[in-house]
Design an enzyme around this catalytic site. Structure first.
Site, PDB file in Angstrom:
ATOM      1  N   PRO A 122      35.571  34.503  14.659  1.00  0.00           N
ATOM      2  CA  PRO A 122      34.427  35.384  14.917  1.00  0.00           C
ATOM      3  C   PRO A 122      34.834  36.847  14.732  1.00  0.00           C
ATOM      4  O   PRO A 122      35.896  37.272  15.182  1.00  0.00           O
ATOM      5  CB  PRO A 122      34.067  35.074  16.371  1.00  0.00           C
ATOM      6  CG  PRO A 122      34.581  33.688  16.606  1.00  0.00           C
ATOM      7  CD  PRO A 122      35.853  33.623  15.815  1.00  0.00           C
ATOM      8  N   TYR A 123      33.967  37.614  14.074  1.00  0.00           N
ATOM      9  CA  TYR A 123      34.327  38.972  13.656  1.00  0.00           C
ATOM     10  C   TYR A 123      33.156  39.910  13.911  1.00  0.00           C
ATOM     11  O   TYR A 123      32.020  39.623  13.518  1.00  0.00           O
ATOM     12  CB  TYR A 123      34.657  38.951  12.159  1.00  0.00           C
ATOM     13  CG  TYR A 123      35.303  40.193  11.609  1.00  0.00           C
ATOM     14  CD1 TYR A 123      36.674  40.258  11.398  1.00  0.00           C
ATOM     15  CD2 TYR A 123      34.537  41.301  11.264  1.00  0.00           C
ATOM     16  CE1 TYR A 123      37.272  41.394  10.872  1.00  0.00           C
ATOM     17  CE2 TYR A 123      35.121  42.443  10.731  1.00  0.00           C
ATOM     18  CZ  TYR A 123      36.487  42.483  10.534  1.00  0.00           C
ATOM     19  OH  TYR A 123      37.082  43.604  10.011  1.00  0.00           O
ATOM     20  N   SER A 127      37.867  46.016  14.983  1.00  0.00           N
ATOM     21  CA  SER A 127      38.679  47.105  15.536  1.00  0.00           C
ATOM     22  C   SER A 127      39.801  46.610  16.449  1.00  0.00           C
ATOM     23  O   SER A 127      40.454  47.418  17.116  1.00  0.00           O
ATOM     24  CB  SER A 127      37.789  48.092  16.308  1.00  0.00           C
ATOM     25  OG  SER A 127      37.136  47.445  17.381  1.00  0.00           O
ATOM     26  N   GLU A 255      37.586  35.956  23.706  1.00  0.00           N
ATOM     27  CA  GLU A 255      38.107  36.378  22.406  1.00  0.00           C
ATOM     28  C   GLU A 255      37.793  35.407  21.270  1.00  0.00           C
ATOM     29  O   GLU A 255      38.614  35.177  20.383  1.00  0.00           O
ATOM     30  CB  GLU A 255      39.615  36.643  22.494  1.00  0.00           C
ATOM     31  CG  GLU A 255      39.964  37.728  23.514  1.00  0.00           C
ATOM     32  CD  GLU A 255      41.399  38.175  23.436  1.00  0.00           C
ATOM     33  OE1 GLU A 255      41.942  38.272  22.321  1.00  0.00           O
ATOM     34  OE2 GLU A 255      41.990  38.434  24.501  1.00  0.00           O
ATOM     35  N   GLY A 256      36.611  34.819  21.315  1.00  0.00           N
ATOM     36  CA  GLY A 256      36.190  33.942  20.231  1.00  0.00           C
ATOM     37  C   GLY A 256      36.852  32.592  20.217  1.00  0.00           C
ATOM     38  O   GLY A 256      36.726  31.848  19.235  1.00  0.00           O
ATOM     39  N   THR A 257      37.532  32.206  21.293  1.00  0.00           N
ATOM     40  CA  THR A 257      38.227  30.918  21.317  1.00  0.00           C
ATOM     41  C   THR A 257      37.380  29.795  21.896  1.00  0.00           C
ATOM     42  O   THR A 257      37.679  28.618  21.672  1.00  0.00           O
ATOM     43  CB  THR A 257      39.520  31.016  22.150  1.00  0.00           C
ATOM     44  OG1 THR A 257      39.176  31.327  23.509  1.00  0.00           O
ATOM     45  CG2 THR A 257      40.436  32.085  21.613  1.00  0.00           C
ATOM     46  N   LEU A 258      36.346  30.138  22.661  1.00  0.00           N
ATOM     47  CA  LEU A 258      35.525  29.120  23.322  1.00  0.00           C
ATOM     48  C   LEU A 258      34.130  29.009  22.719  1.00  0.00           C
ATOM     49  O   LEU A 258      33.455  27.996  22.910  1.00  0.00           O
ATOM     50  CB  LEU A 258      35.387  29.432  24.818  1.00  0.00           C
ATOM     51  CG  LEU A 258      36.675  29.543  25.620  1.00  0.00           C
ATOM     52  CD1 LEU A 258      36.367  29.843  27.087  1.00  0.00           C
ATOM     53  CD2 LEU A 258      37.504  28.270  25.504  1.00  0.00           C
ATOM     54  N   ARG A 380      46.687  58.723  13.430  1.00  0.00           N
ATOM     55  CA  ARG A 380      47.633  57.597  13.478  1.00  0.00           C
ATOM     56  C   ARG A 380      47.826  57.013  12.080  1.00  0.00           C
ATOM     57  O   ARG A 380      48.964  56.744  11.647  1.00  0.00           O
ATOM     58  CB  ARG A 380      47.086  56.534  14.438  1.00  0.00           C
ATOM     59  CG  ARG A 380      47.997  55.330  14.734  1.00  0.00           C
ATOM     60  CD  ARG A 380      47.974  54.223  13.683  1.00  0.00           C
ATOM     61  NE  ARG A 380      46.669  53.754  13.301  1.00  0.00           N
ATOM     62  CZ  ARG A 380      46.064  52.675  13.779  1.00  0.00           C
ATOM     63  NH1 ARG A 380      46.659  51.949  14.686  1.00  0.00           N
ATOM     64  NH2 ARG A 380      44.870  52.305  13.317  1.00  0.00           N
ATOM     65  N   TYR A 442      47.897  54.878  29.823  1.00  0.00           N
ATOM     66  CA  TYR A 442      47.839  54.608  28.385  1.00  0.00           C
ATOM     67  C   TYR A 442      48.960  55.415  27.734  1.00  0.00           C
ATOM     68  O   TYR A 442      48.989  56.636  27.828  1.00  0.00           O
ATOM     69  CB  TYR A 442      46.473  55.046  27.852  1.00  0.00           C
ATOM     70  CG  TYR A 442      46.142  54.654  26.435  1.00  0.00           C
ATOM     71  CD1 TYR A 442      46.812  55.226  25.353  1.00  0.00           C
ATOM     72  CD2 TYR A 442      45.130  53.748  26.167  1.00  0.00           C
ATOM     73  CE1 TYR A 442      46.491  54.885  24.051  1.00  0.00           C
ATOM     74  CE2 TYR A 442      44.791  53.396  24.863  1.00  0.00           C
ATOM     75  CZ  TYR A 442      45.481  53.977  23.811  1.00  0.00           C
ATOM     76  OH  TYR A 442      45.154  53.634  22.519  1.00  0.00           O
TER      77      TYR A 442
END
Length: 534
Positions: A122-123, A127, A255-258, A380, A442
């Site tokens: 899934p996208y 980012s 994170e799109g795993t389920l 960066r 951070y």
């Protein structure tokens, strides 16, 4: 990513990227870098593997094997992703990129993928900085990047309950543009706001710009709708519930795993009318930490409580005399906030802060920080082209550990980076979010790298940072998600019994193990596909 203005290899829009001359000029600030920037390869010069998949006739109109689409969906936006793209090292691009236009298309694509052992990634905006959208191998017969950005509408606004039903592929600016005529805002502004989607925020439990109270996207969720290989899951819209474990919590951060998040009812807010901001400087970073803690525990709930250490203050232009800077901001849709700002400034003064009246350089410090914050990803990329190694990582810890963690990163990671690169690094820190019981530091690490070995050196630095965080009982991530880069430390941080439960949930919802394999858990057993590939 089918926007031609977007960069396929780096951050944001192509016309905003640093030019060759700007890259060289930036490198003058860091002795030891390469003399010339790495060239940006043209997609036509890439040697991508031949696609292993061909979509069935019924799905051909949704799928693309165009090299530009495949290249743009290969990586996220981590430093190692940018450098590998610059070197043209795209060994595992998706075989196809699918652009579903609605839920029916997603169901058809998932059915095809299940029947043919095709990995589905899934996208949203792409980012991810933790390897969350990159396929890194397995026994699948191919890889499909499922780009959800065609699902980009605010479908419904409920003014009585002040909520909105929003499709998962909606980018941040489009989301706000569609809420604005109703007088509402989601009030969730991550640094990636322009180039990330609601579904990506939900799937990674993203944190926004606001430093207190409602910090994560979780705080705005009323209900979710998720398509899984096993069926559809949709939670009931409620302001709150004590009926067992929350079904939304299972998919937030998954994170799109389920499953594939397709839409959500989100709590929205009235747009702010009153704002006030200022900055306070400190001679000692420890005093600045104490001030941030006092403000976080005061119940004032500033929208911004961003503490910059001396290096970060210098880098962003907020200060240059070796002091730390606390950037404070308040906003409200209903009443002036000058009194709240004054109370916060007084707390900062009680802990050694120095405040100059608004209207002079204190406003410049706030503006400089905001500008640097938005521009940093492009810088960066410019540094990466000059073979500088730039690593950013964020964490969270309780207040009693914050100063010790900060000092350990400066000393222990500094020594490790010097050992890896032979150069002395610049290590800066800022607090992005503060809570009554802790903060989210951070860190940014910048050091000259060895051309041709940038990724290997970055990997070593990443591992050293992860070990230090783990040894100090700090989270491996506060808001960047786990992906594949953080897996070794996530596996050690979570309870093993929870991991077993998560694997069981994945096997139930994704029995064929096709959804974003390698993220969060490894599936120990998979149901064989129903048919051979066509």
């Amino acid at each position: 990513m089918n926007d031609p203005a977007r960069s396929w290899w780096g951050w944001g829009r192509r016309h905003d990227a640093l030019s060759d001359a700007e890259c060289v000029e930036l490198a003058h600030l860091l002795p030891g870098l390469a003399e010339t920037p790495l060239p940006v390869p043209d997609v036509s010069d890439l040697h991508l593997p031949t696609p292993r998949l061909r979509a069935p006739t019924s799905l051909e109109h949704l799928c693309s094997a165009d090299p530009a689409d495949r290249a743009a969906h290969t990586f996220g936006q981590a430093y190692r992703d940018v450098v590998r793209a610059l070197y043209g090292q795209l060994s595992t691009p998706p075989d196809l990129v699918a652009y579903p236009r609605g839920e029916f298309d997603i169901v058809e694509l998932l059915d095809w993928a299940m029947s043919n052992s095709i990995a589905v990634i899934p996208y949203g905006g792409g980012s991810s900085v933790v390897g969350g959208v990159e396929y890194r191998g397995g026994d699948h017969r191919g890889t499909l990047s499922l780009d959800l950005t065609s699902l980009g509408e605010v479908l419904e606004v409920d003014p009585v309950n002040r909520a909105a039903r929003i499709q998962a592929g909606t980018f941040g600016p489009a989301l706000e543009d569609q809420l604005r005529p109703h007088g509402y805002t989601l009030r969730h502004f991550p640094q990636s706001f322009e180039f990330s989607t609601l579904g990506g925020w939900l799937a990674t439990r993203a944190a926004g710009h606001y430093a207190t109270l409602h910090t994560h996207i979780d705080d705005f969720v009323e209900s979710l709708r998720v398509l899984t290989p096993a069926g559809t899951a949709e939670s009931l819209r409620l302001p709150s519930s004590g009926a067992g474990p929350s079904p939304d919590r299972m998919f937030l951060g998954s994170e799109g795993t389920l499953g594939v998040i397709t839409e959500a009812w989100m709590r929205v807010q009235d747009r702010p009318r009153y704002t006030a901001s200022t900055s306070v400087s400190f001679t000692a970073f420890g005093d600045a930490l104490d001030a941030a803690r006092a403000i976080a525990q005061s119940g004032l709930y500033p929208s911004n409580c961003r503490l910059l250490d001396p290096g970060e203050a210098l880098l962003s232009g907020a200060a240059g005399g070796g002091e730390s800077v606390l950037v404070l901001g308040f906003e409200s849709a209903h009443f002036p906030v000058d009194d709240q700002l004054a109370h916060a400034v007084e707390l900062a003064r009680q802990h050694g802060g120095h405040h100059r009246p608004s209207g002079d350089s204190t406003d410049d410090a706030v503006r400089s920080w905001r500008s640097a914050f938005l521009r940093m990803p492009y810088q960066r990329d410019g540094l990466a082209r000059m073979s500088a190694i730039v690593e950013t990582f964020e964490t969270s810890c309780t207040w009693d550990r914050a100063l010790r963690l900060y000092e350990a990163i400066q000393q222990e990671l500094g020594a490790a980076v010097t050992g890896i690169t032979g150069a002395t690094p610049t290590i800066n820190c800022r607090l992005t979010h503060v809570y009554p019981d802790g903060a989210a530091p951070y860190f940014t690490v910048i050091v000259p790298g060895r051309r041709g070995s940038e990724v290997a050196q970055w990997d070593e630095i990443k591992a050293a940072a992860g070990e230090i965080l783990h040894s100090h009982r700090a989270s491996i991530t506060h808001h960047h998600a786990v992906g594949r880069d953080h897996r070794p430390w996530y596996d050690r941080q979570r309870p093993e019994l929870f991991a077993s439960v998560l694997r069981a949930a994945k096997h139930t919802l994704d029995p064929h193990g096709i959804l974003n394999p390698g993220v969060l858990v490894d599936q120990t057993e998979r149901t064989p596909p129903r048919a051979e590939p066509s």
